[in-house]
Design a protein around this motif. Structure first.
Motif, PDB file in Angstrom:
ATOM      1  N   PHE A 163       0.960  -1.177  -0.090  1.00 18.48           N
ATOM      2  CA  PHE A 163       0.045  -0.004   0.099  1.00 18.48           C
ATOM      3  C   PHE A 163       0.807   1.321  -0.044  1.00 18.48           C
ATOM      4  CE2 PHE A 163       0.431  -0.984   4.481  1.00 18.48           C
ATOM      5  CZ  PHE A 163       0.867   0.124   4.980  1.00 18.48           C
ATOM      6  N   LEU A 164       2.210   1.061   0.233  1.00 22.32           N
ATOM      7  CA  LEU A 164       3.275   2.338   0.236  1.00 22.32           C
ATOM      8  C   LEU A 164       4.384   1.924  -0.563  1.00 22.32           C
ATOM      9  CD1 LEU A 164       3.538   5.250   0.863  1.00 22.32           C
ATOM     10  CD2 LEU A 164       4.300   4.573   3.349  1.00 22.32           C
ATOM     11  N   LEU A 165       4.812   2.518  -1.436  1.00 21.16           N
ATOM     12  CA  LEU A 165       6.307   2.409  -1.963  1.00 21.16           C
ATOM     13  C   LEU A 165       6.882   3.678  -2.128  1.00 21.16           C
ATOM     14  CD1 LEU A 165       6.033   2.357  -5.147  1.00 21.16           C
ATOM     15  CD2 LEU A 165       5.058   0.295  -4.903  1.00 21.16           C
ATOM     16  N   GLY A 166       7.992   3.505  -2.183  1.00 25.53           N
ATOM     17  CA  GLY A 166       8.935   4.806  -2.423  1.00 25.53           C
ATOM     18  C   GLY A 166      10.387   4.654  -2.344  1.00 25.53           C
ATOM     19  N   PHE A 167      10.963   5.779  -2.987  1.00 24.66           N
ATOM     20  CA  PHE A 167      12.352   5.682  -3.045  1.00 24.66           C
ATOM     21  C   PHE A 167      13.077   7.220  -2.619  1.00 24.66           C
ATOM     22  CE2 PHE A 167      10.489   6.247  -7.161  1.00 24.66           C
ATOM     23  CZ  PHE A 167      11.212   7.387  -7.831  1.00 24.66           C
ATOM     24  N   ALA A 168      14.304   6.991  -2.614  1.00 27.96           N
ATOM     25  CA  ALA A 168      15.083   8.437  -2.704  1.00 27.96           C
ATOM     26  C   ALA A 168      16.152   8.237  -3.573  1.00 27.96           C
ATOM     27  CB  ALA A 168      15.915   8.560  -1.222  1.00 27.96           C
ATOM     28  N   ARG A 169      16.111   9.425  -4.609  1.00 30.88           N
ATOM     29  CA  ARG A 169      17.068   9.317  -5.839  1.00 30.88           C
ATOM     30  C   ARG A 169      17.603  10.779  -5.709  1.00 30.88           C
ATOM     31  NH1 ARG A 169      14.284   7.435 -11.055  1.00 30.88           N
ATOM     32  NH2 ARG A 169      12.933   9.032 -10.605  1.00 30.88           N
TER      33      ARG A 169
ATOM     34  N   HIS B  82      -6.896   2.996  -1.972  1.00 32.10           N
ATOM     35  CA  HIS B  82      -7.912   1.847  -1.946  1.00 32.10           C
ATOM     36  C   HIS B  82      -7.306   0.708  -2.647  1.00 32.10           C
ATOM     37  CE1 HIS B  82     -10.856   4.588  -0.739  1.00 32.10           C
ATOM     38  NE2 HIS B  82     -10.433   5.346  -1.636  1.00 32.10           N
ATOM     39  N   PRO B  83      -7.417  -0.518  -2.232  1.00 29.65           N
ATOM     40  CA  PRO B  83      -6.538  -1.835  -2.531  1.00 29.65           C
ATOM     41  C   PRO B  83      -7.029  -2.018  -3.910  1.00 29.65           C
ATOM     42  CG  PRO B  83      -7.735  -2.103  -0.334  1.00 29.65           C
ATOM     43  CD  PRO B  83      -7.968  -0.737  -0.801  1.00 29.65           C
ATOM     44  N   HIS B  84      -8.027  -1.613  -4.475  1.00 28.26           N
ATOM     45  CA  HIS B  84      -8.301  -2.192  -6.103  1.00 28.26           C
ATOM     46  C   HIS B  84      -7.992  -1.151  -6.856  1.00 28.26           C
ATOM     47  CE1 HIS B  84     -11.711   0.186  -4.144  1.00 28.26           C
ATOM     48  NE2 HIS B  84     -11.961   0.726  -5.313  1.00 28.26           N
ATOM     49  N   TYR B  85      -6.992  -0.308  -6.543  1.00 25.06           N
ATOM     50  CA  TYR B  85      -6.402   0.884  -7.416  1.00 25.06           C
ATOM     51  C   TYR B  85      -4.971   0.355  -7.764  1.00 25.06           C
ATOM     52  CZ  TYR B  85     -10.400   4.080  -6.664  1.00 25.06           C
ATOM     53  OH  TYR B  85     -11.550   4.446  -6.583  1.00 25.06           O
ATOM     54  N   GLU B  86      -4.639  -0.843  -7.522  1.00 24.09           N
ATOM     55  CA  GLU B  86      -3.228  -1.156  -7.774  1.00 24.09           C
ATOM     56  C   GLU B  86      -2.624  -0.771  -9.283  1.00 24.09           C
ATOM     57  OE1 GLU B  86      -1.558  -4.773  -5.431  1.00 24.09           O
ATOM     58  OE2 GLU B  86      -3.552  -5.291  -6.205  1.00 24.09           O
ATOM     59  N   ALA B  87      -3.577  -1.064 -10.249  1.00 26.70           N
ATOM     60  CA  ALA B  87      -2.798  -0.704 -11.445  1.00 26.70           C
ATOM     61  C   ALA B  87      -2.437   0.787 -11.622  1.00 26.70           C
ATOM     62  CB  ALA B  87      -4.057  -0.834 -12.806  1.00 26.70           C
ATOM     63  N   ALA B  88      -3.237   1.654 -10.958  1.00 27.35           N
ATOM     64  CA  ALA B  88      -2.485   2.893 -10.968  1.00 27.35           C
ATOM     65  C   ALA B  88      -1.330   2.963 -10.222  1.00 27.35           C
ATOM     66  CB  ALA B  88      -3.582   3.989 -10.193  1.00 27.35           C
TER      67      ALA B  88
ATOM     68  N   GLN C  73      -7.402   1.259   8.969  1.00 29.98           N
ATOM     69  CA  GLN C  73      -8.543   2.091   9.175  1.00 29.98           C
ATOM     70  C   GLN C  73      -8.556   3.334   8.193  1.00 29.98           C
ATOM     71  OE1 GLN C  73      -6.233   3.501  13.025  1.00 29.98           O
ATOM     72  NE2 GLN C  73      -7.125   1.766  14.369  1.00 29.98           N
ATOM     73  N   TYR C  74      -7.417   3.613   7.487  1.00 25.40           N
ATOM     74  CA  TYR C  74      -7.549   4.724   6.488  1.00 25.40           C
ATOM     75  C   TYR C  74      -8.581   4.361   5.265  1.00 25.40           C
ATOM     76  CZ  TYR C  74      -6.802   7.760   2.464  1.00 25.40           C
ATOM     77  OH  TYR C  74      -7.081   8.645   1.489  1.00 25.40           O
ATOM     78  N   VAL C  75      -8.479   3.049   5.118  1.00 17.89           N
ATOM     79  CA  VAL C  75      -9.433   2.814   4.082  1.00 17.89           C
ATOM     80  C   VAL C  75     -10.975   2.500   4.270  1.00 17.89           C
ATOM     81  CG1 VAL C  75     -10.281   0.582   2.699  1.00 17.89           C
ATOM     82  CG2 VAL C  75      -7.691   0.974   3.055  1.00 17.89           C
TER      83      VAL C  75
END
Length: 394
Positions: A110-116, A131-137, A230-232
């Motif tokens: 549900f959260l991914l990221g990076f420093a660059r 929302h869990p069903h928005y994975e394509a985005a 809780q957020y969902v």
């Protein structure tokens, strides 16, 4: 009468149709997105889905721990094999994820990221799945942003984060870009080799001691899934503040920890004898012999296993005089076996080789080994002793 009906029909057709009222879901989505926008985030859409992207930019003079990001920028330029990354600097990303669980196909990132490093700054970018069903985005924008050939610097990412991404990508691969060519430098494995014997735990937060960073009021990682659920349910960005901050610190710690490890490997920072020995053994295992010799040489004292490993290194380099000295200092049965081999085959002294063989036998009796291994070694020593006795009698 006909004209009157015609005028009434024309008036009815020309009246604008009323727009349907927004559904409750559309109203909630609008309010949810507005709440994120107020916090400075961006809303990214893909088809009928949307995600949140949060950017932070840090000048190179900024610090995370006791060194500036400029120091890491310099470390990335050093072509030292164990930590070198064979792509342009902008294709190196310090990457981490947060998931709803530890394993299984039901686990969602549900959260991914990076420093660059980008445009003279350090960019910290986070992608949040509202929302869990928005994975394509989520994967569409993440994969589009990182490019086709990248090198990940992670902490346990080689066996957890990246495999999780590959698993989830399967479900949306018909709609999003393919996964890029990825190289991997997993700092967990680096730290375990470099700091072996110095820590009882190699959690990332424990390694932050080495970079001089201490978290305050940090949300424990194991609570992140609960906050996400809780957020969902409530769609309130404030629920995710602690999770986002925890994730941000994880990525920035990778940046500073990379520099810490690189400085130790490239001799730009003083280190204890134990660390020097650990690095030397690691480099020897990788076949980087010249650098291994340097690290052994900088260690003021070595453990028995350190002397033994240095002896094997010199033996491999055919520097037998140095190897003999190391094997003698190790005072191990393995060292005496190697000394016996040297005395018999290099020095051509079967009498000396026999003495070393007997010393190896005595040392072996003082060690607890698996019975199968002990029996094999004793058989080999007995065979060697008999052969050397025959040579001495000739």
């Amino acid at each position: 009468m006909k004209n009157k009906l015609r005028r009434m029909l024309k008036t009815t057709e020309s009246e604008p149709k009323e727009k349907p009222s927004p559904t409750k879901q559309e109203q909630q989505a609008t309010a949810e997105q507005a709440a994120w926008l107020e916090k400075g985030a961006d809303i990214l859409t893909f088809e009928e889905e949307w995600i949140v992207r949060i950017d932070h930019r840090y000048p190179l003079t900024a610090q995370h721990g006791h060194r500036s990001f400029e120091a890491v920028f310099e470390s990335l330029q050093l072509p030292h094999p164990p930590l070198a990354l064979d792509v342009p600097l902008e294709q190196v990303i310090f990457f981490d994820t947060e998931t709803t669980g530890l394993k299984g196909t039901g686990t969602t990132i549900f959260l991914l990221g990076f420093a660059r490093f980008e445009k003279g700054d350090l960019l910290m970018r986070q992608y949040f799945l509202p929302h869990p069903h928005y994975e394509a985005a989520l994967y569409h924008h993440f994969l589009h942003d990182i490019g086709e050939d990248v090198r990940f610097v992670t902490y346990n990412g080689k066996s957890f984060d990246w495999p999780q991404i590959k698993t989830r990508h399967v479900f949306v691969r018909e709609r999003v870009p393919r996964l890029p060519k990825v190289g991997h430098l997993d700092l967990l494995h680096v730290c375990r080799r470099m700091f072996k014997g110095l820590y009882d735990s190699y959690r990332l937060t424990r390694m932050e001691e080495r970079i001089g960073f201490e978290r305050t009021d940090d949300l424990p990682g194991f609570l992140a899934p609960m906050h996400y659920f809780q957020y969902v349910e409530h769609q309130n960005p404030a629920i995710m503040e602690g999770v986002l901050e925890h994730h941000l610190h994880d990525c920035l710690t990778l940046v500073s920890l990379y520099d810490e490890c690189n400085r130790l490997v490239t001799h730009r920072q003083d280190a204890s004898s134990q660390i020097r020995e650990n690095i030397a053994v690691w480099l020897a295992d990788l076949g980087i012999h010249e650098q291994s010799v340097k690290h052994f040489g900088q260690a003021e004292e070595l453990t028995a296993q350190g002397w033994l490993r240095q002896g094997f290194l010199y033996k491999k380099l055919r520097q037998y005089e140095e190897a003999v000295d190391c094997f003698q200092k190790s005072e191990t049965y393995e060292g005496y076996i190697e000394l016996a081999k040297w005395a018999e085959h290099i020095a051509k002294r079967p009498d000396v080789a026999y003495d070393y063989t007997e010393q190896a036998r005595k040392m072996l009796e003082q060690h607890q080994l698996l019975s199968s291994r002990r029996e094999r070694l004793i058989t080999e020593l007995n065979h060697r002793s008999l052969r050397l006795q025959r040579k001495c009698q000739q």
